[in-house]
Write a protein that holds these residues in place. Structure first.
Motif, PDB file in Angstrom:
ATOM      1  N   CYS A 254     -13.981 -13.343  14.837  1.00  0.00           N
ATOM      2  CA  CYS A 254     -12.774 -13.941  14.594  1.00  0.00           C
ATOM      3  C   CYS A 254     -13.570 -13.130  12.976  1.00  0.00           C
ATOM      4  O   CYS A 254     -12.181 -11.869  12.620  1.00  0.00           O
ATOM      5  N   LYS A 255     -14.386 -13.049  12.659  1.00  0.00           N
ATOM      6  CA  LYS A 255     -15.069 -12.530  10.789  1.00  0.00           C
ATOM      7  C   LYS A 255     -14.829 -11.313  11.387  1.00  0.00           C
ATOM      8  O   LYS A 255     -14.920 -10.133  10.823  1.00  0.00           O
TER       9      LYS A 255
ATOM     10  N   ILE B  24      -9.891 -11.054  12.063  1.00  0.00           N
ATOM     11  CA  ILE B  24      -8.780 -12.429  12.644  1.00  0.00           C
ATOM     12  C   ILE B  24      -8.449 -13.326  11.374  1.00  0.00           C
ATOM     13  O   ILE B  24      -9.508 -13.858  11.431  1.00  0.00           O
TER      14      ILE B  24
ATOM     15  N   ASP C 193      -3.481 -21.962  18.109  1.00  0.00           N
ATOM     16  CA  ASP C 193      -2.563 -20.143  18.356  1.00  0.00           C
ATOM     17  C   ASP C 193      -1.144 -20.727  18.376  1.00  0.00           C
ATOM     18  O   ASP C 193       0.094 -20.054  19.282  1.00  0.00           O
TER      19      ASP C 193
ATOM     20  N   PHE D   1      -8.273 -16.963   9.747  1.00  0.00           N
ATOM     21  CA  PHE D   1      -8.109 -17.757  10.703  1.00  0.00           C
ATOM     22  C   PHE D   1      -7.845 -19.062   9.898  1.00  0.00           C
ATOM     23  O   PHE D   1      -8.411 -18.760   9.127  1.00  0.00           O
TER      24      PHE D   1
ATOM     25  N   LEU E  90      -8.514 -13.942  22.747  1.00  0.00           N
ATOM     26  CA  LEU E  90      -8.588 -13.250  21.198  1.00  0.00           C
ATOM     27  C   LEU E  90      -8.849 -11.633  21.667  1.00  0.00           C
ATOM     28  O   LEU E  90      -8.132 -11.059  20.554  1.00  0.00           O
TER      29      LEU E  90
ATOM     30  N   TYR F 157      -5.203 -10.438  20.455  1.00  0.00           N
ATOM     31  CA  TYR F 157      -4.917  -9.893  18.919  1.00  0.00           C
ATOM     32  C   TYR F 157      -5.736  -8.326  19.354  1.00  0.00           C
ATOM     33  O   TYR F 157      -5.757  -7.935  20.323  1.00  0.00           O
TER      34      TYR F 157
END
Length: 250
Positions: free
Chosen positions: A21-22, A26, A59, A28, A74, A78
């Motif tokens: 995610c980082k 993304i 989500d 979060f 993910l 996304y």
């Protein structure tokens, strides 16, 4: 709505989701589920994941568990995620899938179990199980040898001969990097013979900087804490084992 990650950074499966995610921007919310307090077994968390394991995500109204499933989701859910993470090409994607499946069916018996028996067991007061340490070390060495000889190819820096990392690289690197919790001598003994694995780990860390090292630092901090506990336990044992000193009355 903001994506929610239910995680504990002590878990390598959680770390890989956080790092992904980082790396991909993304947004979060990180919800800490403390494994040391068995918070994954709480009734509240059961509503998130009935299996009561981490990681899990929410989500919007969609809930999902299992780190590899989460990573796949993910990459598809996304926009703007680079293709190298989970290639659209059928053949390349199938290769990534094969790597992910091999990882899950092989490595939990390696670094996970070995690290527990060799490091964590004594830290939580369990007696040393020398047979378990020997067995899991053998499994770990065999798994590292497969990475060295099969999954890492000469034509690329990453798994499967790729020049860019996939979610398979991210996940397996987080698994192997648990060995950072060993002392330097043991770390060198286990990983030292596998030069290609070591180079791949360096390439993966560099490609995923600075987020990989930042999230992975949890292992280093845990190592320092365990070392302090060992030192304190050793000091107490030494002091309790001393004979009383008889002093002269003169």
């Amino acid at each position: 709505m903001t994506l929610k990650l239910y995680v504990d950074r002590m878990s390598q499966a959680c770390r890989e989701v956080i790092i992904f995610c980082k790396l991909n921007g993304i947004d979060f919310e990180e919800v800490h589920i403390d494994l040391s307090k068995n918070q994954q077994l709480s009734p509240e968390y059961r509503e998130i994941n009935p299996i009561q394991q981490i990681p899990a995500i929410v989500d919007g109204s969609f809930k999902l568990s299992e780190s590899h499933a989460i990573l796949r989701y993910l990459t598809c859910a996304y926009p703007g995620i680079a293709d190298h993470w989970y290639p659209a090409d059928l053949y390349k994607r199938a290769k990534v899938e094969s790597m992910l499946d091999w990882h899950r069916t092989t490595f939990p018996r390696g670094p996970g179990s070995y690290f527990f028996y060799a490091v964590f067991a004594s830290a939580v007061g369990r007696p040393l199980n020398a047979k378990a340490v020997a067995r899991t070390e053998k499994e770990l060495i065999a798994a590292l040898a497969k990475i060295e000889s099969v999954w890492l190819q000469k034509k690329g820096r990453f798994l499967l001969g790729s020049n860019q990392p996939s979610i398979a690289d991210l996940s397996l690197a987080c698994e192997v990097m648990q060995l950072e919790g060993l002392d330097e001598k043991e770390h060198e003994r286990i990983l030292g013979p596998f030069k290609r694995v070591l180079k791949w780990l360096d390439d993966t860390k560099n490609a995923m900087a600075p987020h990989f090292e930042e999230v992975q630092s949890t292992v280093s901090k845990a190592k320092e804490k365990l070392q302090k506990q060992r030192n304190a336990a050793g000091s107490n044992t030494t002091q309790s084992g001393r004979k009383p000193v008889l002093r002269s009355k003169i």
